[in-house]
Design a protein around this motif. Structure first.
Motif, PDB file in Angstrom:
ATOM      1  N   LEU A  94      -0.741   1.477  -4.321  1.00 59.48           N
ATOM      2  CA  LEU A  94       0.314   2.392  -3.880  1.00 59.48           C
ATOM      3  C   LEU A  94       1.687   1.949  -4.363  1.00 59.48           C
ATOM      4  O   LEU A  94       2.563   2.771  -4.630  1.00 59.48           O
ATOM      5  CB  LEU A  94       0.326   2.487  -2.352  1.00 59.48           C
ATOM      6  CG  LEU A  94      -0.802   3.267  -1.683  1.00 59.48           C
ATOM      7  CD1 LEU A  94      -0.672   3.166  -0.169  1.00 59.48           C
ATOM      8  CD2 LEU A  94      -0.787   4.723  -2.117  1.00 59.48           C
ATOM      9  N   ARG A  95       1.886   0.649  -4.491  1.00 62.07           N
ATOM     10  CA  ARG A  95       3.199   0.122  -4.849  1.00 62.07           C
ATOM     11  C   ARG A  95       3.598   0.463  -6.278  1.00 62.07           C
ATOM     12  O   ARG A  95       4.769   0.335  -6.647  1.00 62.07           O
ATOM     13  CB  ARG A  95       3.220  -1.393  -4.641  1.00 62.07           C
ATOM     14  CG  ARG A  95       2.931  -1.814  -3.204  1.00 62.07           C
ATOM     15  CD  ARG A  95       2.752  -3.310  -3.083  1.00 62.07           C
ATOM     16  NE  ARG A  95       1.689  -3.786  -3.950  1.00 62.07           N
ATOM     17  CZ  ARG A  95       1.366  -5.069  -4.105  1.00 62.07           C
ATOM     18  NH1 ARG A  95       2.032  -5.993  -3.434  1.00 62.07           N
ATOM     19  NH2 ARG A  95       0.386  -5.425  -4.912  1.00 62.07           N
TER      20      ARG A  95
ATOM     21  N   ASN B  47     -14.009   3.327   1.308  1.00 62.07           N
ATOM     22  CA  ASN B  47     -14.030   4.669   0.729  1.00 62.07           C
ATOM     23  C   ASN B  47     -13.413   4.666  -0.675  1.00 62.07           C
ATOM     24  O   ASN B  47     -13.959   5.251  -1.617  1.00 62.07           O
ATOM     25  CB  ASN B  47     -13.265   5.635   1.634  1.00 62.07           C
ATOM     26  CG  ASN B  47     -13.619   7.080   1.388  1.00 62.07           C
ATOM     27  OD1 ASN B  47     -14.786   7.448   1.390  1.00 62.07           O
ATOM     28  ND2 ASN B  47     -12.617   7.902   1.163  1.00 62.07           N
ATOM     29  N   GLY B  48     -12.266   3.991  -0.821  1.00 55.89           N
ATOM     30  CA  GLY B  48     -11.621   3.908  -2.129  1.00 55.89           C
ATOM     31  C   GLY B  48     -12.455   3.131  -3.130  1.00 55.89           C
ATOM     32  O   GLY B  48     -12.526   3.484  -4.315  1.00 55.89           O
TER      33      GLY B  48
ATOM     34  N   SER C 137      -6.246   9.081  -2.177  1.00 49.99           N
ATOM     35  CA  SER C 137      -5.417   9.484  -1.042  1.00 49.99           C
ATOM     36  C   SER C 137      -5.171   8.278  -0.142  1.00 49.99           C
ATOM     37  O   SER C 137      -5.727   7.194  -0.351  1.00 49.99           O
ATOM     38  CB  SER C 137      -6.112  10.594  -0.247  1.00 49.99           C
ATOM     39  OG  SER C 137      -7.228  10.071   0.462  1.00 49.99           O
ATOM     40  N   PHE C 138      -4.350   8.474   0.881  1.00 50.27           N
ATOM     41  CA  PHE C 138      -4.074   7.390   1.826  1.00 50.27           C
ATOM     42  C   PHE C 138      -5.352   6.889   2.494  1.00 50.27           C
ATOM     43  O   PHE C 138      -5.453   5.706   2.847  1.00 50.27           O
ATOM     44  CB  PHE C 138      -3.092   7.861   2.897  1.00 50.27           C
ATOM     45  CG  PHE C 138      -1.674   7.989   2.416  1.00 50.27           C
ATOM     46  CD1 PHE C 138      -1.101   7.023   1.606  1.00 50.27           C
ATOM     47  CD2 PHE C 138      -0.902   9.079   2.782  1.00 50.27           C
ATOM     48  CE1 PHE C 138       0.208   7.125   1.164  1.00 50.27           C
ATOM     49  CE2 PHE C 138       0.412   9.194   2.353  1.00 50.27           C
ATOM     50  CZ  PHE C 138       0.967   8.222   1.541  1.00 50.27           C
TER      51      PHE C 138
ATOM     52  N   LEU D  97      -5.375   2.962   6.053  1.00 52.05           N
ATOM     53  CA  LEU D  97      -3.945   2.690   5.967  1.00 52.05           C
ATOM     54  C   LEU D  97      -3.228   3.075   7.260  1.00 52.05           C
ATOM     55  O   LEU D  97      -3.519   4.110   7.864  1.00 52.05           O
ATOM     56  CB  LEU D  97      -3.365   3.483   4.792  1.00 52.05           C
ATOM     57  CG  LEU D  97      -1.998   3.072   4.267  1.00 52.05           C
ATOM     58  CD1 LEU D  97      -2.083   1.711   3.592  1.00 52.05           C
ATOM     59  CD2 LEU D  97      -1.491   4.118   3.274  1.00 52.05           C
ATOM     60  N   SER D  98      -2.270   2.248   7.660  1.00 45.15           N
ATOM     61  CA  SER D  98      -1.508   2.513   8.882  1.00 45.15           C
ATOM     62  C   SER D  98      -0.574   3.708   8.684  1.00 45.15           C
ATOM     63  O   SER D  98      -0.191   4.050   7.560  1.00 45.15           O
ATOM     64  CB  SER D  98      -0.681   1.282   9.261  1.00 45.15           C
ATOM     65  OG  SER D  98       0.348   1.067   8.302  1.00 45.15           O
ATOM     66  N   ASP D  99      -0.186   4.331   9.784  1.00 48.62           N
ATOM     67  CA  ASP D  99       0.751   5.456   9.718  1.00 48.62           C
ATOM     68  C   ASP D  99       2.094   5.020   9.146  1.00 48.62           C
ATOM     69  O   ASP D  99       2.756   5.783   8.431  1.00 48.62           O
ATOM     70  CB  ASP D  99       0.952   6.054  11.116  1.00 48.62           C
ATOM     71  CG  ASP D  99      -0.265   6.836  11.587  1.00 48.62           C
ATOM     72  OD1 ASP D  99      -1.070   7.244  10.728  1.00 48.62           O
ATOM     73  OD2 ASP D  99      -0.413   7.035  12.806  1.00 48.62           O
TER      74      ASP D  99
END
Length: 476
Positions: free
Chosen positions: A252-253, A304-305, A291-292, A197-199
């Motif tokens: 995440l949404r 990973n997810g 996690s992110f 995921l981007s910052d």
């Protein structure tokens, strides 16, 4: 007689020509890879578990992990942007060549949204292309969702894409998508992204696991078109004798939108004596330790997810469904072997070390593998104190002096002099696999250490150090 023969020859030639042009004008996309792989597998072997849904499904469930843990054979038929109402006809097509024991259908807010854009229509056509044009149920779904003027393009790739004739290859008819294996892992329909995921998105969804979910009961997500489809899936399960599991993948949404759909899905499952897993709930986010680092974007998991969710679902299947053990069959052994050669790559380190991270927790074996991209670290533990403590474990990889340019971009942005992999130890009796995002080849050292499960507050116990010259990278 002669005229009849001429008509027959002409008709055969015409049909062959149309079939050829249909192949020429097919657009490359990875569902073609998936469809070809499924047919190749199911033509010769039964598939025990089928996964259907949108890109959320093909980004979340890795059949290798499912197969290895449930000792079954599974396949992921997820496809981009699929709306719920097209799921049953894809399943019916699959049922022509296999008899699954379990079918898992993924549903989220996007699955029950209108088809409003040309891109969205194009995504539905991918799923429809999987289904025979002679399917009456396909025709019913087309009538419900497309204009009459769109029917020719729905049923014919030639008519759909005829304007791009100058771009087509008339000699090579292979339309499988060319997958960049340095960026993605592809296996049996699963598409595991090797990015994080981007910052910007990390900042946007900060605190996502702590936010209370919104429930607005005034909006009905399960309109008749979707409720009817769920009922069709239930009916198919009864006619064909398979179990049906509904699920929602991590997103995440979900922390920002109305979650009433998932209440409705749970109620539907209860009414029809089905199981439903909402892996996007706060409870499941905590249970999975999402996690992110487990997302490639706001709505899709990365490699990973996908590993976390697939492991969790494997355990859930073993606890709730009865499947035959196929681990001694040639097809099972070959599939596991093929995947491990492709994904795990070369073993660069394997040692029984017996290193005490704490007085009671030991790493008994450490294995490091180097696939095409990143590193995969497998660890076995022994808990001598039977303390059942839960920890996070950090893995840091440091480059040799002068090779800092090999650091991962994320490490460079954060001004770290090492690359990072993390995992969570919830049960020391089970092996742990950690993906370390790094392309460092000139390694100075690797360090492994424990820290608090709720976040880094300093190292706990001792640090294991593996020198870079102990890794067998030179032969790769």
């Amino acid at each position: 007689m002669k005229r009849s023969l001429q008509i027959l020859i002409f008709s055969a030639a015409l049909l062959a020509g149309i079939k050829y042009l249909e192949q020429v004008f097919e657009s490359p996309h990875h569902l073609i890879n998936t469809a070809n792989g499924f047919r190749e597998l199911s033509d010769e072997n039964n598939v025990d578990i089928l996964f259907l849904g949108s890109s959320h499904m093909f980004a979340s469930i890795n059949p290798y992990v499912i197969d290895k843990n449930t000792r079954s054979i599974s396949f992921n038929l997820g496809t981009d942007g699929l709306r719920l109402q097209f799921t049953s006809i894809m399943l019916e097509e699959a049922l022509k060549t296999t008899k699954p024991k379990l079918v898992v259908v993924e549903v989220f807010r996007g699955s029950v949204s209108k088809i409003e854009t040309e891109v969205s229509k194009g995504f539905q056509l991918r799923g429809l292309d999987f289904v025979s044009n002679f399917s009456l149920n396909k025709f019913d779904r087309v009538k419900e969702n497309f204009l009459f003027s769109e029917y020719p393009g729905v049923y014919s790739r030639l008519l759909r894409n005829h304007s791009s004739w100058s771009e087509k290859d008339f000699l090579n008819l292979n339309r499988e998508f060319q997958i960049n294996l340095n960026k993605n892992l592809y296996y049996s329909g699963y598409f595991g992204a090797r990015i994080r995921l981007s910052d910007e998105l990390r900042n946007q969804y900060s605190g996502f696991r702590l936010k209370e979910r919104k429930i607005d009961t005034t909006f009905n997500f399960l309109k008749p078109i979707y409720l009817n489809e769920l009922e069709r899936l239930v009916q198919l399960s009864r006619v064909h004798g398979f179990e049906l599991l509904l699920m929602t993948a991590p997103d995440l949404r979900a922390s920002e939108v109305n979650n009433y759909l998932y209440t409705q899905l749970s109620a539907f499952a209860d009414e029809n004596e089905l199981n439903y897993l909402n892996l996007s709930s706060n409870e499941k986010f905590d249970e999975l330790d999402i996690s992110f680092d487990d997302f490639k974007d706001a709505s899709h998991l990365n490699l990973n997810g996908g590993e976390k969710v697939s492991q969790y679902l494997s355990e859930y299947i073993n606890e709730n469904y009865s499947l035959s053990d196929r681990s001694n069959e040639d097809v099972f052994i070959a599939r596991i072997s093929d995947y491990e050669k492709m994904h795990f790559g070369k073993e660069v380190y394997n040692c029984d070390i017996g290193f005490a991270l704490t007085d009671s927790l030991l790493i008994t074996n450490l294995q490091i593998l180097k696939p095409r991209k990143n590193y995969i670290i497998k660890m076995n533990f022994e808990d001598r104190g039977n303390s059942n403590n839960k920890y996070r474990i950090g893995a840091h990889m440091f480059p040799q002096a002068g090779y800092e340019d090999e650091l991962d971009e994320n490490s460079k942005v954060k001004d770290r002099d090492f690359d990072v992999g993390t995992g969570i130890i919830t049960d020391a009796s089970k092996p742990l696999e950690v993906i370390l995002y790094s392309e460092i080849r000139n390694i100075e050292r690797l360090t492994f250490f424990l820290y608090d499960i709720n976040g880094y507050k300093g190292k706990i116990g001792e640090t294991l150090v593996i020198k870079g010259d102990q890794l067998l990278l030179s032969e790769q």
